[in-house]
Design an enzyme around this catalytic site. Structure first.
Site, short mmCIF file in Angstrom:
data_model
loop_
_atom_site.label_atom_id
_atom_site.label_comp_id
_atom_site.label_asym_id
_atom_site.label_seq_id
_atom_site.Cartn_x
_atom_site.Cartn_y
_atom_site.Cartn_z
N HIS A 154 0.72 -1.28 0.15
CA HIS A 154 -0.02 -0.12 0.18
C HIS A 154 0.79 1.26 -0.05
O HIS A 154 0.67 2.10 -0.68
CB HIS A 154 -0.87 0.15 1.14
CG HIS A 154 -2.00 -1.08 1.29
ND1 HIS A 154 -2.11 -1.63 2.48
CD2 HIS A 154 -2.90 -1.40 0.52
CE1 HIS A 154 -3.15 -2.64 2.29
NE2 HIS A 154 -3.44 -2.40 1.04
N LYS A 179 -16.07 -5.97 5.42
CA LYS A 179 -15.34 -6.96 5.98
C LYS A 179 -15.18 -6.71 7.46
O LYS A 179 -15.38 -5.81 7.88
CB LYS A 179 -14.03 -6.31 5.34
CG LYS A 179 -13.78 -6.43 3.89
CD LYS A 179 -12.34 -5.73 3.42
CE LYS A 179 -12.09 -5.70 2.04
NZ LYS A 179 -10.73 -5.16 1.68
N ARG A 231 -2.62 -6.15 -8.14
CA ARG A 231 -1.70 -7.08 -7.60
C ARG A 231 -1.29 -7.97 -8.70
O ARG A 231 -0.17 -8.40 -9.06
CB ARG A 231 -1.68 -7.66 -6.36
CG ARG A 231 -1.45 -6.62 -5.20
CD ARG A 231 -1.77 -7.36 -3.98
NE ARG A 231 -3.01 -8.24 -3.87
CZ ARG A 231 -3.82 -8.26 -3.00
NH1 ARG A 231 -3.97 -7.33 -1.91
NH2 ARG A 231 -5.01 -8.83 -3.31
N SER A 268 -3.29 -7.47 2.77
CA SER A 268 -3.44 -7.32 4.32
C SER A 268 -4.05 -8.75 4.73
O SER A 268 -3.61 -9.00 5.88
CB SER A 268 -4.55 -6.32 4.49
OG SER A 268 -4.29 -5.02 4.10
#
Length: 163
Positions: free
Chosen positions: A22, A46, A95, A133
């Site tokens: 990040h 989440k 990614r 993460s």
């Protein structure tokens, strides 16, 4: 340069926790824009490891010495936040190919809602393409060393949780 002439981008996410990947995306975005707002999302579906306020504090700590990066927590619709900040661009990190489909749909929806705001995809430097993460949380929860994945302030905060 007057405030109205600044090129402003918003880099949104839950940042739970913020990773070196990040950080890499945010720093690279500052080479393109006058100001990058790292927008920490509060309302999310989440299940977060850190509370909203803690995530905002950690992201602020990570970028405390970077003059072109501002950290703001927000709730509500991202595009409403983007407009409230007079930003012209939303930064999204990609990614892997697996990220693309979701991000492409999101960009399309955002463009329909707010045609004046563009989405810009940035890929992280090669050493961070695998980093997420959720993987960092898993490694930390299982007692692994996350030093090479997060800044020292984040590593310490994760250690303090005892999870």
């Amino acid at each position: 340069m007057s405030q109205s002439n600044l090129s402003i981008a918003v880099y949104p996410g839950t940042f739970d926790p913020i990773t070196l990947g990040h950080e890499n995306i945010a720093h690279r975005a500052t080479k393109i824009f006058d100001k990058v707002i790292v927008a920490v999302a509060g309302n999310t579906s989440k299940q977060c490891f850190f509370a909203f306020e803690k995530r905002v504090d950690l992201v602020k700590a990570v970028f405390k010495d970077h003059k072109k990066i501002e950290v703001i927590g927000f709730n509500g619709l991202l595009m409403d936040f983007v407009e409230s900040q007079n930003a012209q661009v939303v930064i999204r990190g990609l990614r892997a190919v697996s990220d693309f489909e979701y991000e492409f749909q999101l960009a399309g929806m955002n463009r329909k809602l707010y045609p004046n705001v563009e989405t810009l995809f940035l890929t992280p430097s090669e050493q961070f393409t695998f980093l997420s993460s959720s993987l960092v949380r898993e490694v930390a929860t299982l007692g692994g060393n996350i030093e090479q994945f997060v800044s020292p302030v984040v590593k310490e905060a994760m250690k303090e949780t005892g999870r």
